[in-house]
Design a protein around this motif. Sequence first.
Motif, mmCIF file in Angstrom:
data_model
loop_
_atom_site.group_PDB
_atom_site.id
_atom_site.type_symbol
_atom_site.label_atom_id
_atom_site.label_comp_id
_atom_site.label_asym_id
_atom_site.label_seq_id
_atom_site.Cartn_x
_atom_site.Cartn_y
_atom_site.Cartn_z
ATOM 1 N N ILE A 100 46.714 42.042 40.515
ATOM 2 C CA ILE A 100 45.418 42.707 40.443
ATOM 3 C C ILE A 100 44.733 42.347 39.131
ATOM 4 C CG2 ILE A 100 46.194 44.646 41.855
ATOM 5 C CD1 ILE A 100 46.029 46.384 39.304
ATOM 6 N N ARG A 101 43.414 42.485 39.126
ATOM 7 C CA ARG A 101 42.635 42.421 37.895
ATOM 8 C C ARG A 101 42.265 43.863 37.603
ATOM 9 N NH1 ARG A 101 40.975 38.208 35.695
ATOM 10 N NH2 ARG A 101 40.711 37.007 37.602
ATOM 11 N N ASP A 102 42.836 44.394 36.504
ATOM 12 C CA ASP A 102 42.641 45.808 36.215
ATOM 13 C C ASP A 102 41.266 46.092 35.630
ATOM 14 O OD1 ASP A 102 42.736 45.279 33.443
ATOM 15 O OD2 ASP A 102 44.775 46.039 33.216
ATOM 16 N N ASP A 103 41.013 47.351 35.365
ATOM 17 C CA ASP A 103 39.696 47.760 34.874
ATOM 18 C C ASP A 103 39.394 47.230 33.475
ATOM 19 O OD1 ASP A 103 39.270 49.047 37.262
ATOM 20 O OD2 ASP A 103 39.791 51.038 36.505
ATOM 21 N N GLN A 104 40.410 46.714 32.769
ATOM 22 C CA GLN A 104 40.197 46.077 31.460
ATOM 23 C C GLN A 104 40.123 44.555 31.590
ATOM 24 O OE1 GLN A 104 42.740 48.639 31.727
ATOM 25 N NE2 GLN A 104 41.027 49.965 31.222
ATOM 26 N N ASN A 105 39.987 44.074 32.841
ATOM 27 C CA ASN A 105 39.868 42.653 33.150
ATOM 28 C C ASN A 105 41.153 41.864 32.853
ATOM 29 O OD1 ASN A 105 38.190 40.772 34.406
ATOM 30 N ND2 ASN A 105 37.602 39.867 32.451
ATOM 31 N N GLN A 106 42.297 42.537 32.868
ATOM 32 C CA GLN A 106 43.598 41.894 32.675
ATOM 33 C C GLN A 106 44.245 41.669 34.037
ATOM 34 O OE1 GLN A 106 45.237 41.276 29.613
ATOM 35 N NE2 GLN A 106 43.333 41.804 28.582
ATOM 36 N N GLU A 107 44.861 40.492 34.214
ATOM 37 C CA GLU A 107 45.628 40.245 35.432
ATOM 38 C C GLU A 107 47.000 40.880 35.276
ATOM 39 O OE1 GLU A 107 45.863 36.260 36.920
ATOM 40 O OE2 GLU A 107 43.693 36.004 36.803
ATOM 41 N N ARG A 108 47.443 41.589 36.316
ATOM 42 C CA ARG A 108 48.730 42.270 36.281
ATOM 43 C C ARG A 108 49.530 41.944 37.539
ATOM 44 N NH1 ARG A 108 49.239 45.986 32.062
ATOM 45 N NH2 ARG A 108 47.218 46.486 31.174
ATOM 46 N N GLN A 109 50.770 41.554 37.323
ATOM 47 C CA GLN A 109 51.703 41.296 38.424
ATOM 48 C C GLN A 109 52.318 42.636 38.824
ATOM 49 O OE1 GLN A 109 52.570 38.007 39.422
ATOM 50 N NE2 GLN A 109 51.121 37.147 37.967
ATOM 51 N N LEU A 110 52.265 42.950 40.118
ATOM 52 C CA LEU A 110 52.819 44.206 40.610
ATOM 53 C C LEU A 110 53.827 43.957 41.718
ATOM 54 C CD1 LEU A 110 49.535 46.331 40.943
ATOM 55 C CD2 LEU A 110 51.018 46.100 38.945
ATOM 56 N N ARG A 111 54.834 44.805 41.764
ATOM 57 C CA ARG A 111 55.854 44.788 42.820
ATOM 58 C C ARG A 111 55.816 46.150 43.480
ATOM 59 N NH1 ARG A 111 59.513 45.450 46.152
ATOM 60 N NH2 ARG A 111 61.475 44.361 46.259
ATOM 61 N N LEU A 112 55.755 46.211 44.803
ATOM 62 C CA LEU A 112 55.701 47.490 45.495
ATOM 63 C C LEU A 112 57.056 48.192 45.423
ATOM 64 C CD1 LEU A 112 53.513 46.656 48.619
ATOM 65 C CD2 LEU A 112 52.818 47.332 46.319
ATOM 66 N N ALA A 113 57.026 49.441 45.030
ATOM 67 C CA ALA A 113 58.235 50.239 44.824
ATOM 68 C C ALA A 113 58.812 50.735 46.149
ATOM 69 C CB ALA A 113 57.918 51.441 43.933
#
Length: 166
Positions: free
Chosen positions: A39-52
Amino acid sequence: MFRLCLLFFLLTACRADEPSQPFINGVVIKVKDGDSLVIRDDQNQERQLRLAFIDAPEYSQPFGSEARRNLDRWVSQKHVQAQVVDTDRYQRRVVVLQLGNTDINGEQIKAGFAWHYQHFAKGKQSSADFERYQSLEQQARQGRLGLWQEARPVPPWDYRRANRGN
């Protein structure tokens, strides 16, 4: 007083590896597979996420590409909220992903594109959510949805173990 301050400092330092943000909001810019995305967060940072609490088939397994497509249909280019529950060994945030009031992790199970990953859910997932995810998986199995069309689908954790080093 000095000892109390030192103890507080040490306890705070020990928690430094825990997720610093309980929630991350952003737009899904890439779905990597059936249980991970960027995702591109609200601070414009790309974040890798894994579904829990779920584990989807690996891309090279039967229904791996279908699991990815299903997740993509739900969240691609949509604004989501991710509740952080952990950080994995790859430094991805492990999250429960919400699209409005919809629990996307649960939707992957419900559609038959993921297992409820009980091994990691025990002790971290609320008992109500644990039971709900178990029920969703049982319904998908009984309905022979997604990967449950296979006679004996191989769980991704067994598949990874069998294919290590290849």
